[in-house]
Write an enzyme that holds these catalytic residues in place. Structure first.
Site, PDB file in Angstrom:
ATOM      1  N   HIS A 209      43.567 116.342  21.817  1.00 36.18           N
ATOM      2  CA  HIS A 209      44.479 116.324  20.672  1.00 36.18           C
ATOM      3  C   HIS A 209      44.388 117.632  19.898  1.00 36.18           C
ATOM      4  O   HIS A 209      45.409 118.205  19.498  1.00 36.18           O
ATOM      5  CB  HIS A 209      44.140 115.137  19.766  1.00 36.18           C
ATOM      6  CG  HIS A 209      45.173 114.850  18.733  1.00 36.18           C
ATOM      7  ND1 HIS A 209      44.886 114.726  17.390  1.00 36.18           N
ATOM      8  CD2 HIS A 209      46.518 114.677  18.826  1.00 36.18           C
ATOM      9  CE1 HIS A 209      45.998 114.477  16.722  1.00 36.18           C
ATOM     10  NE2 HIS A 209      46.995 114.451  17.565  1.00 36.18           N
ATOM     11  N   HIS A 213      47.525 120.778  19.764  1.00 30.52           N
ATOM     12  CA  HIS A 213      48.063 121.345  18.530  1.00 30.52           C
ATOM     13  C   HIS A 213      47.684 122.816  18.366  1.00 30.52           C
ATOM     14  O   HIS A 213      48.324 123.546  17.604  1.00 30.52           O
ATOM     15  CB  HIS A 213      47.600 120.528  17.328  1.00 30.52           C
ATOM     16  CG  HIS A 213      48.329 119.219  17.192  1.00 30.52           C
ATOM     17  ND1 HIS A 213      49.584 119.131  16.624  1.00 30.52           N
ATOM     18  CD2 HIS A 213      47.994 117.957  17.552  1.00 30.52           C
ATOM     19  CE1 HIS A 213      49.986 117.873  16.647  1.00 30.52           C
ATOM     20  NE2 HIS A 213      49.043 117.139  17.205  1.00 30.52           N
ATOM     21  N   HIS A 238      52.560 112.312  22.529  1.00 30.04           N
ATOM     22  CA  HIS A 238      52.100 111.205  21.695  1.00 30.04           C
ATOM     23  C   HIS A 238      52.611 109.855  22.220  1.00 30.04           C
ATOM     24  O   HIS A 238      51.918 108.841  22.084  1.00 30.04           O
ATOM     25  CB  HIS A 238      52.519 111.425  20.245  1.00 30.04           C
ATOM     26  CG  HIS A 238      51.764 112.525  19.569  1.00 30.04           C
ATOM     27  ND1 HIS A 238      52.176 113.840  19.601  1.00 30.04           N
ATOM     28  CD2 HIS A 238      50.614 112.510  18.845  1.00 30.04           C
ATOM     29  CE1 HIS A 238      51.318 114.581  18.929  1.00 30.04           C
ATOM     30  NE2 HIS A 238      50.357 113.808  18.465  1.00 30.04           N
ATOM     31  N   GLU A 350      57.742 115.730  13.149  1.00 31.92           N
ATOM     32  CA  GLU A 350      56.344 116.176  13.059  1.00 31.92           C
ATOM     33  C   GLU A 350      55.915 116.561  11.656  1.00 31.92           C
ATOM     34  O   GLU A 350      54.860 116.032  11.240  1.00 31.92           O
ATOM     35  CB  GLU A 350      56.085 117.320  14.045  1.00 31.92           C
ATOM     36  CG  GLU A 350      54.620 117.716  14.035  1.00 31.92           C
ATOM     37  CD  GLU A 350      54.315 118.871  14.978  1.00 31.92           C
ATOM     38  OE1 GLU A 350      53.133 119.197  15.091  1.00 31.92           O
ATOM     39  OE2 GLU A 350      55.226 119.447  15.574  1.00 31.92           O
ATOM     40  N   HIS A 365      55.829 112.472   9.497  1.00 32.22           N
ATOM     41  CA  HIS A 365      54.597 112.212  10.248  1.00 32.22           C
ATOM     42  C   HIS A 365      53.374 112.801   9.549  1.00 32.22           C
ATOM     43  O   HIS A 365      52.343 112.136   9.403  1.00 32.22           O
ATOM     44  CB  HIS A 365      54.743 112.788  11.668  1.00 32.22           C
ATOM     45  CG  HIS A 365      53.453 113.131  12.327  1.00 32.22           C
ATOM     46  ND1 HIS A 365      52.977 114.435  12.400  1.00 32.22           N
ATOM     47  CD2 HIS A 365      52.528 112.363  12.959  1.00 32.22           C
ATOM     48  CE1 HIS A 365      51.828 114.440  13.038  1.00 32.22           C
ATOM     49  NE2 HIS A 365      51.529 113.211  13.400  1.00 32.22           N
ATOM     50  N   HIS A 369      49.926 110.794   7.798  1.00 28.60           N
ATOM     51  CA  HIS A 369      48.508 111.109   8.018  1.00 28.60           C
ATOM     52  C   HIS A 369      47.787 111.266   6.680  1.00 28.60           C
ATOM     53  O   HIS A 369      46.695 110.708   6.477  1.00 28.60           O
ATOM     54  CB  HIS A 369      48.379 112.398   8.827  1.00 28.60           C
ATOM     55  CG  HIS A 369      48.350 112.195  10.310  1.00 28.60           C
ATOM     56  ND1 HIS A 369      47.193 112.027  11.023  1.00 28.60           N
ATOM     57  CD2 HIS A 369      49.354 112.121  11.224  1.00 28.60           C
ATOM     58  CE1 HIS A 369      47.466 111.879  12.311  1.00 28.60           C
ATOM     59  NE2 HIS A 369      48.787 111.934  12.458  1.00 28.60           N
ATOM     60  N   HIS A 405      51.173 106.291  14.834  1.00 33.06           N
ATOM     61  CA  HIS A 405      51.958 106.900  15.907  1.00 33.06           C
ATOM     62  C   HIS A 405      52.802 105.883  16.662  1.00 33.06           C
ATOM     63  O   HIS A 405      53.801 106.260  17.283  1.00 33.06           O
ATOM     64  CB  HIS A 405      51.057 107.704  16.845  1.00 33.06           C
ATOM     65  CG  HIS A 405      50.893 109.117  16.379  1.00 33.06           C
ATOM     66  ND1 HIS A 405      51.843 110.074  16.608  1.00 33.06           N
ATOM     67  CD2 HIS A 405      49.915 109.708  15.648  1.00 33.06           C
ATOM     68  CE1 HIS A 405      51.455 111.215  16.061  1.00 33.06           C
ATOM     69  NE2 HIS A 405      50.296 111.023  15.468  1.00 33.06           N
TER      70      HIS A 405
END
Length: 687
Positions: A209, A213, A238, A350, A365, A369, A405
Site C-alpha cells: 500500500h 502510493h 483498491h 481519491e 476519500h 481517512h 474502501h
C-alpha cells in the site's frame, strides 16, 4: 562508487545525523561546516574527525547555495506526517519539486544533505524516494524499502528493545539469535475481526500500500502525478484489495465487510494497534468499539471539516455518476464516457491534483481517512496524533480501512453499472478454442486442481532501521500465510490457419459465501481476484501453454519485498534485478487462505484478442520490474492493456447469465474449472 549511488547514504537510518557513519560504519558523508544543524556546529570539527577516520568510503558534499526549505520546516521534525492531510501533501509536493529541479546529482546531493537533518524524516524520505524515481539521472537506483527505514511501523514494538539488546551485547553477528514476532498480538480470539489479522497486519500487504502510493503520488509536478490511467489504477488496485479481503473473510466464516454508508452511526469495529513509533516515541492511538465519528476542528493540522462536508461531496459524486458527467470549474460538463470516465472519477474520489474540480467535489476519500484517524481526538484537545488509518504504511491494519474502501468501491461500481454489458464481439475471439485447462502443485503425484496454503515463518533483517542501534544484522522472524507453488496448463486450438496473439487472463472467485450459500453471478464477478495476465503467441493448431504461479503479473517475490539494500553491495551483479520495483502485491498472499476441508473456487481462464488489447507498445515482463504491471503499470510507459482494468468482470452481466458456466459456455476463448484451496494449519520455516 557510481556518481548517483552516493545519494543512498542519505536514505539510511533516517533519525541519525547525516554525518553519522552509514552502511555499518563503512561510509561517511563529509558535510560543509555550515550544513551542520545548530546543535552540532559548535563541535563540528571534532565530529568530522571522529567519524571519518575509520570509514572505507568518504562522500564529500559540495557546498552550494543553501536551499530555502522554510515551507517544509513547518512540519515538526519529530512530528506526524500524513499524506491524507492536505497541508502535508502540499508540502511534500513542493519538496519533491525542489529535489527534481536540481540540475545534477551533485547539486541534489548537496541540497538534500542540507535538508535531511532539518526536516521531518518521513517527509524527507518520501520526497527523496519520489524524486529519485522520477529523475532520469537517478531512476535506476535501488531505493531502500520503507520497512528498512521505519520497521517500527510494521512490527510488535516489544521486539525492538530485544533486538537492540541482542545487537549491543552480542558482538559476533553469527552468534545473535533471531527474535520472534508473535502473531495476533493486537487482540485475542474473542474479537472476531482478529481472524483476519494475518491479512490486515501482514508486513508485505502494508508495504504494498505504501509503495503503490509512492509510485502514484497525489501531489507534485505534473510529470510525477499525471501518469497513464492513474485514476483508474486507484480504483482497480483498491477494488482488488476489497475483493481479496472479502474472500478471505469467507475463508474464516465471516461475512463481507459492510460499506461505511453512514458516517453518523457508531463505528462498531475497534482497533488497538500497539505500535510505538521511534520518530515520536509515542504509540498510535487506539479506537474503542462503537466510536462516534465527529466533525474535525484540528486547526494546528489544518484539518477542519464536518461530516456534512463529506456527505455533500459524496452526494455530488453520486449525482454526477447518475447524470453521466462531472462539473468542471465554470460549470462546463465533462462526460463520464465509457473510455475515460473511470479515470476521471478515480482522480476526483481519491482525490489527486488531477481532480477536474477539487472545489466542488472536495476530498471524499482522503477526508474519510482523516475522520476515522482523528476520531479519538477530533479537536486536538488532548494533543493526540492520528490513528493508523492516517498513514499509508499502517492504514490497512485497521478493520475500518476496509469499511471505508468498501464504500469508495461502491461509488466506482455505481459508475460501472451505468455502462452496457460487454457484447459478444467484445469478449469473443473467433477461431481460438480452449480445449483443456487445469492447475496442479509442483510436486510429484499432486492431485489435479487442488491448491495448498499454510503458515510460513520467515526472517527479516531489522538492523538497518534501528537508529543509533547496533551495527550489522539483527534478525526477527514473523509468520505469514503462504501457498505451495503451482502451475497452470492449458491447450488452445488456433483454427484460423494463421498465427495469432492473445492475452491470457486468469481469475479466481469463491463459489459460496461464509454460510456456504451459492453466490449469484453478479456477486461472484465483484469477488473475482486477478491472479495473472500475460501475452501468448498462438501458432495454427493446438498450442500447449504452461505458466508458473510465481510468474504472476500481480505480485512481486518475497526477496523484492524484504531484501535490504546497502552501499556495500549496490554494484554486485545480483542486486541489479532488485532495483526499486517494490510496487506489487506480496506473492505469499497470491491465493486466498481456503479452509481445512478444502474451499471450492471457480478458476477462470480467458484468451482475449491481442489486437483489441494492445497499446502498440512492446514490453518484456521479465525485466525492469514489469512483472507486477496489473496493479502498478509499467514505469515511464502506457498501462500495457487497452482493456479496462478488471475486464471482463468490471461491468454488469446480463441477468439471463446466472452462473459463470453460463458466461463462459458460448465463448470458446473462455473456460472455468472448479478448484479447491486447502489450508493446513502448520508452520513451515522458509528455507
Amino acid at each position: 562508487m557510481a556518481d548517483n549511488t552516493k545519494l543512498l547514504a542519505l536514505l539510511q537510518r533516517p533519525l541519525e545525523p547525516t554525518f553519522y557513519p552509514k552502511d555499518d560504519g563503512k561510509t561517511v558523508v563529509d558535510l560543509p561546516e555550515n550544513y551542520l544543524t545548530d546543535r552540532y556546529k559548535p563541535i563540528g570539527q571534532s565530529l568530522q574527525t571522529r567519524f571519518s577516520s575509520e570509514a572505507d568510503t568518504r562522500i564529500a558534499v559540495r557546498a552550494t547555495t543553501l536551499p530555502d526549505i522554510r515551507f517544509a520546516e513547518e512540519l515538526p521534525r519529530r512530528g506526524d506526517f500524513s499524506l491524507f492531510i492536505p497541508k502535508h501533501r502540499k508540502i511534500a509536493g513542493d519538496l519533491i519539486k525542489l529535489f527534481l529541479d536540481q540540475p545534477d546529482v551533485d547539486t541534489l546531493m548537496s541540497v538534500s544533505s542540507y535538508a535531511r537533518d532539518r526536516l521531518n524524516p518521513v517527509l524527507y524520505q518520501y520526497a527523496m524516494a519520489v524524486a529519485i524515481q522520477h529523475r532520469p539521472d537517478t531512476k535506476n537506483l535501488n531505493i531502500p524499502s520503507f520497512f528498512d527505514l521505519f520497521p517500527d511501523s510494521f512490527v510488535d514494538p516489544t521486539v525492538i528493545p530485544k533486538l537492540r539488546e541482542e545487537g549491543a551485547v552480542v558482538n559476533n553477528q553469527r552468534d545473535r539469535i533471531t527474535i520472534d514476532i508473535a502473531m495476533n498480538y493486537t487482540a485475542s480470539d474473542r474479537e472476531d475481526e482478529q481472524r483476519l489479522a494475518y491479512f490486515r497486519e501482514d508486513i508485505g500487504v502494508n508495504l504494498h500500500h505504501w509503495h503503490w502510493h509512492l509510485v502514484y503520488p497525489g501531489e507534485g509536478p505534473n510529470n510525477v502525478v499525471n501518469k497513464d490511467r492513474r485514476g483508474e489504477l486507484f480504483y482497480y488496485m483498491h477494488q482488488q484489495l476489497i475483493a481479496r479481503y472479502n474472500v478471505d473473510r469467507f475463508c474464516n466464516r465471516l461475512s463481507r465487510v459492510r460499506p461505511l454508508t453512514s458516517l453518523r452511526e457508531p463505528l462498531p469495529e475497534g482497533y488497538f494497534p500497539k505500535i510505538v513509533r521511534s520518530l515520536t516515541n509515542r504509540g498510535f492511538p487506539a479506537r474503542p468499539q462503537n466510536t462516534i465519528l465527529r466533525d474535525l476542528n484540528r486547526i494546528e493540522d489544518d484539518v477542519v471539516l464536518s461530516i456534512t462536508d463529506i456527505e455533500l461531496w459524496g452526494s455530488r459524486i453520486a449525482e454526477s455518476i447518475d447524470g453521466g458527467y462531472v462539473v468542471a470549474p465554470g460549470g462546463n460538463r465533462i462526460p463520464l464516457d465509457e473510455q475515460t470516465g473511470i479515470d476521471v472519477l478515480g482522480n476526483i474520489i481519491e482525490p489527486s491534483a488531477l481532480s477536474v474540480n477539487s472545489q466542488y467535489y472536495g476530498n471524499y476519500h482522503g477526508h474519510m481517512h482523516n475522520l476515522i484517524s482523528f476520531s479519538h481526538d477530533p479537536e486536538n484537545r488532548f494533543l493526540e496524533g492520528y490513528g493508523v488509518v492516517g498513514e499509508f504504511q499502517t492504514a490497512m491494519r485497521d478493520p475500518a480501512f476496509y469499511r471505508l474502501h468498501a464504500q469508495v468501491d461502491n461509488m466506482f461500481h455505481r459508475y460501472k453499472r451505468t455502462l452496457q454489458p460487454y457484447n459478444a464481439n467484445q469478449i469473443g475471439y473467433a477461431g481460438v478454442q480452449i480445449q483443456s485447462f487445469g492447475v496442479q502443485l509442483n510436486r510429484a503425484n499432486a492431485p489435479a486442481n487442488v491448491l495448498l496454503t499454510y503458515w510460513q515463518r520467515s526472517q527479516i533483517d531489522l538492523g538497518t532501521g534501528l537508529d543509533f542501534g547496533p551495527q550489522g544484522n539483527v534478525f526477527a522472524s514473523f509468520t505469514h500465510l503462504q501457498h505451495a507453488p503451482f502451475t497452470y496448463r492449458f491447450a488452445v486450438n488456433n483454427t484460423t490457419g494463421a498465427a495469432r496473439r492473445g492475452t491470457c487472463r486468469i481469475f479466481i472467485a469463491p463459489k459460496t459465501d461464509e454460510r456456504n450459500t451459492p453466490l449469484t453471478m453478479d456477486e461472484q464477478r465483484l469477488l473475482m481476484i486477478e491472479l495473472d495476465k500475460f501475452r501468448v503467441n498462438l501458432t495454427p493448431g493446438v498450442n500447449n501453454i504452461v505458466r508458473r504461479s510465481e510468474q504472476s503479473s500481480v505480485t512481486i517475490p518475497y526477496e523484492r519485498t524484504f531484501r535490504p539494500m546497502a552501499l556495500s553491495n549496490i554494484n554486485r551483479p545480483e542486486t541489479e534485478q532488485f532495483r526499486f520495483c517494490n510496487c506489487g502485491w506480496p506473492h505469499h498472499l497470491l491465493l486466498p487462505k481456503g479452509t481445512a476441508e478444502g474451499m471450492k473456487f471457480d478458476l477462470f481462464l480467458m484468451i482475449s484478442n491481442f489486437a483489441d488489447d494492445t497499446v502498440n507498445q512492446e514490453f518484456n515482463e521479465d525485466i525492469n520490474c514489469n512483472d507486477s504491471h496489473s496493479f502498478c503499470g509499467i514505469r515511464d510507459q502506457l498501462y500495457p492493456d487497452k482493456r479496462h482494468m478488471g475486464y471482463p468482470f468490471d461491468r454488469r452481466i446480463p441477468t439471463a447469465t446466472r452462473t459463470l458456466s453460463d458466461f463462459t459456455r458460448p465463448n470458446s476463448n473462455m473456460t472455468n474449472i472448479e478448484v479447491q484451496i486447502r489450508f493446513t494449519n502448520t508452520v513451515i520455516a522458509r528455507t
